[in-house]
Motif scaffolding. Structure first.
Motif, PDB file in Angstrom:
ATOM      1  N   UNK A 293       0.590  -1.077   0.618  1.00  0.00           N
ATOM      2  CA  UNK A 293       0.018  -0.033  -0.050  1.00  0.00           C
ATOM      3  C   UNK A 293       1.016   1.526   0.130  1.00  0.00           C
ATOM      4  N   UNK A 294       1.635   1.013   0.491  1.00  0.00           N
ATOM      5  CA  UNK A 294       2.571   2.360   1.150  1.00  0.00           C
ATOM      6  C   UNK A 294       3.134   2.583  -0.162  1.00  0.00           C
ATOM      7  N   UNK A 297       1.642   4.539  -3.686  1.00  0.00           N
ATOM      8  CA  UNK A 297       1.430   6.073  -3.192  1.00  0.00           C
ATOM      9  C   UNK A 297       3.527   6.480  -2.701  1.00  0.00           C
ATOM     10  N   UNK A 298       3.828   6.306  -2.894  1.00  0.00           N
ATOM     11  CA  UNK A 298       5.535   6.456  -3.397  1.00  0.00           C
ATOM     12  C   UNK A 298       5.598   6.916  -1.951  1.00  0.00           C
ATOM     13  N   UNK A 299       5.545   5.637  -0.319  1.00  0.00           N
ATOM     14  CA  UNK A 299       5.942   5.828   0.650  1.00  0.00           C
ATOM     15  C   UNK A 299       7.230   5.168   1.566  1.00  0.00           C
ATOM     16  N   UNK A 303       7.925   4.824   7.989  1.00  0.00           N
ATOM     17  CA  UNK A 303       6.952   6.242   8.746  1.00  0.00           C
ATOM     18  C   UNK A 303       6.263   5.744   9.662  1.00  0.00           C
ATOM     19  N   UNK A 316       9.127  11.779   2.184  1.00  0.00           N
ATOM     20  CA  UNK A 316       8.259  11.916   1.050  1.00  0.00           C
ATOM     21  C   UNK A 316       8.148  12.108  -0.550  1.00  0.00           C
ATOM     22  N   UNK A 319      10.131  10.195  -3.922  1.00  0.00           N
ATOM     23  CA  UNK A 319       8.522  10.341  -5.374  1.00  0.00           C
ATOM     24  C   UNK A 319       8.499  11.467  -5.698  1.00  0.00           C
TER      25      UNK A 319
END
Lengths: 480, 480
Positions: A293-294, A297-299, A303, A316, A319
């Motif tokens: 999932x992360x 989203x480019x995480x 974190x 962040x 990305x």
């Protein structure tokens, strides 16, 4: 770690968190008052109240399971987290450190003295120690290694020699082993002498004199068979085994598929060197889904939601920077057509629709494909089939929604040719989205990368630049 | 279902899929040839080859664990899936139906005759039957119900009376119960008479004469304690229990937190009515994570990757339509400013950058928040803290990347005021993205909706329309 009896706490966990937060806030309130007041009488009273709150908080924490305290620590901002952490009894530190996520563990360890860390680590099993070792200060690790015996040190070195995602890094050493040429009665007597069995023991491991695994004896079989029978007759002689350099996520899938609770880890010579248990596998399944999932989203996965602003910005950053470049490219694509836009300003208003629907549709495709790859459902045999299917879906959606929006554009700007260009551009961009939604994750995987990595940013980049180019290009060709 | 011995197959599962696909393709090839050729000799030969391939395929399938066959069925397009399904031995149908996903199960059931379904269902336990019942034809279910005894029928009705996400729908009835006033020796003799223990039995349930749960006896304790001791002395008298109307996902988290393998389900009166096992919980954890990923992209969870184009179109339809409306709104926002764009065409090229970075950043925030909510880490106590933090991250990223892109715009279009407007618009849009990234999932949850539902579409809608409005509005105010 010893087994801990737990009350039925799961349904009231949110309540317990609320109680802890409430006590923390009362404590804080009193502290703030104390700072503002000068009257020394008042200070004494406040001090008493504050201590009372903390005592009550400590009492509450003592009642909780380590996993519940870990949950509360995860849900608190840094300063409150450390207040709670300091109230936890020292002998429970180790258990709790093993339960929290990496990001939170880092903040807790940073708050501990070396001697506290040593005390916590001395309570741990070798495999747990190995989990923690990479995050401990170097001198603490060295002192710990000295306190271990030769076998333990050897085992710790072995665990540390594997990558985080290999079976070897997740195995423990709490196997109960027996020989196959004894009766079940002997096994039962042997177990009684042990006083306690390791957690998640659902089977005993049968080894020969060289330590080679010859089978497993499920406790279920031990219990239902005649005690006179030999282990060799009753055991399962072809169990699921894992090798230490196998991918841990594959092992987790096997646990899920074959409903395992524990399984032996054997080396190339077939010797038993450790075991895997379902609890580690469940953690892995959850972590894997989370990082998927992360990543989309480019995480990065580390974190902690209460990380500082600065830490989050850096997390962040990468990305967003990639996105900045791709957005800039899209902007230059539009720049190529500024003549057309100057002549027909409606193009500026319509172009984001083409790009936006393409992005949305591409994200749907890429999510499906990443999902199928995570579940190992995508092979070379069916990739072509899937690509054709996704192109079919793109074509259908393009003609349908492109038709709708084309009609609206015709009606709004009173130009049927503009409407037609709109429909054609939508259809072509949805086809592009389908194509790239399939190709991007497959290409990333072929390159040995995580197919989810920034998938969303990449597909949006393609559908933005592509959408603008297709729409403005068609407009220049047919409307100018 | 009886226990099935499994070989170590996990590392060769992809290979096995490849072998099956290969055999299927050889079979297909021969079939195609047969259609084209007229010579009857050739036909006979082809027929032989075809049968030979199928026989080999059937032999391969017979060797595989039901879970592995399920995996292969999931990874095949519909027609090949049904070819394989027809080759599977009828007595294994039930096991396999229970292993496949809902979407694939639907395709398999649609391909079966009523008598085949009945035969498969008769092999199942009551709780498994209840899982399957909603997807079976009505007359098959009625016939099945008639073949059950009174207790089984009662249990099936009870399981069916709970929602899919409640503990009651996931419990099974394979509990081994004992009394607390007997010795462990008696328990051991009782178990031997049972011949077999249910899967995932790691503890026995201790009940009184009214069927009320008074404790649990872990097998570990049964094995290490003196057989002369009473169950009552040795049992854990305060076990984790669940009630049937509890949320199943909360139960799964409790299994994970307390490392459970099985746990009793009790009714309001404390009577034992069923049990939960870790295998069901692992499936739930995986499904929950999956539906989160899919929901964020605006996909319903039921899509099988080999679903037909038409089915996929309908699955993705709803959110694409929502996206179409939001994209149209964004387009009208731009339309408001067409005067400004006509005067300064650079605005058309720069506006997608502001919207795009806002969308990317908002997606990062919303992913973090949805994650925290899924892990129950977000309460009313810390929502305000998180909002402040996300606004901080937005401000930092806005000033930083907004500054960079502002400088680039200044250099490209040789206008410092355009650069300043760009920087300001980026910063404001990132703040808007942070605000809505926190508020959207929280609001959805307060409304009782899934916070991940279409999160990505919604946040993009806000950052697009908002970004265009902010940028073009500022440009109109300061540059016109």
């Amino acid at each position: 770690m010893t087994e801990v009896e737990v009350k039925k706490t799961q349904d009231s966990l949110q309540d317990r968190l609320a109680q802890v937060v409430d006590l923390l806030h009362r404590h804080r309130l009193v502290e703030n008052l104390a700072h503002r007041q000068d009257a020394s009488n008042q200070e004494v009273i406040d001090d008493l109240v504050r201590r009372q709150n903390l005592t009550e908080l400590q009492r509450k924490l003592d009642e909780l399971h380590p996993a519940d305290i870990a949950y509360i620590l995860e849900a608190l901002p840094l300063d409150e987290r450390l207040t709670v952490w300091q109230l936890v009894k020292a002998e429970r530190d180790g258990d709790i450190l093993l339960e929290v996520s990496d990001a939170v563990r880092e903040t807790l360890i940073a708050d501990m003295e070396d001697h506290e860390l040593l005390a916590a680590a001395r309570e741990m099993d070798v495999d747990e120690l190995a989990d923690l070792a990479p995050e401990l200060p170097r001198d603490v690790v060295l002192e710990l290694m000295e306190s271990l015996d030769a076998q333990q040190r050897e085992r710790m070195r072995s665990v540390l020699s594997y990558e985080e995602d290999q079976v070897g890094a997740l195995m423990d050493f709490e196997m109960v082993t027996i020989r196959e040429d004894v009766s079940l009665e002997v096994v039962l007597r042997y177990l009684r002498r042990l006083k306690e069995l390791p957690g998640h023991t659902d089977k005993l491991f049968v080894v020969d004199y060289d330590g080679r695994l010859t089978g497993v004896l499920p406790l279920k079989r031990l219990l239902v068979n005649d005690p006179e029978r030999q282990v060799g007759e009753v055991m399962a002689d072809d169990p699921v085994t894992f090798s230490p350099d196998e991918d841990a996520y594959d092992a987790a899938q096997a646990f899920e598929r074959y409903d395992l609770v524990s399984a032996p880890v054997v080396d190339k010579g077939g010797r038993l060197i450790g075991r895997l248990t379902i609890d580690e596998m469940v953690d892995l399944i959850r972590e894997e889904s989370e990082s998927e999932v992360l990543n989309m989203a480019g995480l990065r996965e580390e974190e902690d939601i209460f990380a500082s602003v600065w830490k989050s910005v850096r997390n962040r950053w990468a990305w967003l920077a990639v996105n900045l470049v791709t957005a800039f490219v899209a902007s230059r694509v539009i720049g190529l057509f500024d003549g057309a836009i100057e002549k027909l300003v409606a193009l500026a208003a319509l172009m984001p629709i083409v790009a936006g629907i393409g992005g949305n549709s591409g994200n749907q495709t890429i999510t499906m494909i990443v999902r199928a790859m995570a579940l190992d459902q995508l092979g070379s045999g069916n990739a072509a089939w899937l690509l054709r299917k996704e192109l079919g879906v793109g074509l259908a959606n393009g003609l349908l929604w492109g038709g709708v929006i084309g009609a609206v554009a015709w009606w709004l700007y009173d130009s049927w040719s503009l409407g037609l260009v709109m429909t054609a551009a939508m259809t072509l961009n949805l086809l592009l989205a389908a194509l790239m939604g399939v190709l991007i994750p497959i290409t990333l995987a072929r390159m040995g990368r995580d197919p989810a990595m920034g998938a969303s940013v990449m597909i949006t980049a393609v559908t933005d630049s592509g959408g603008f180019f297709i729409f403005l290009g068609l407009a220049t060709l047919f409307l100018m």
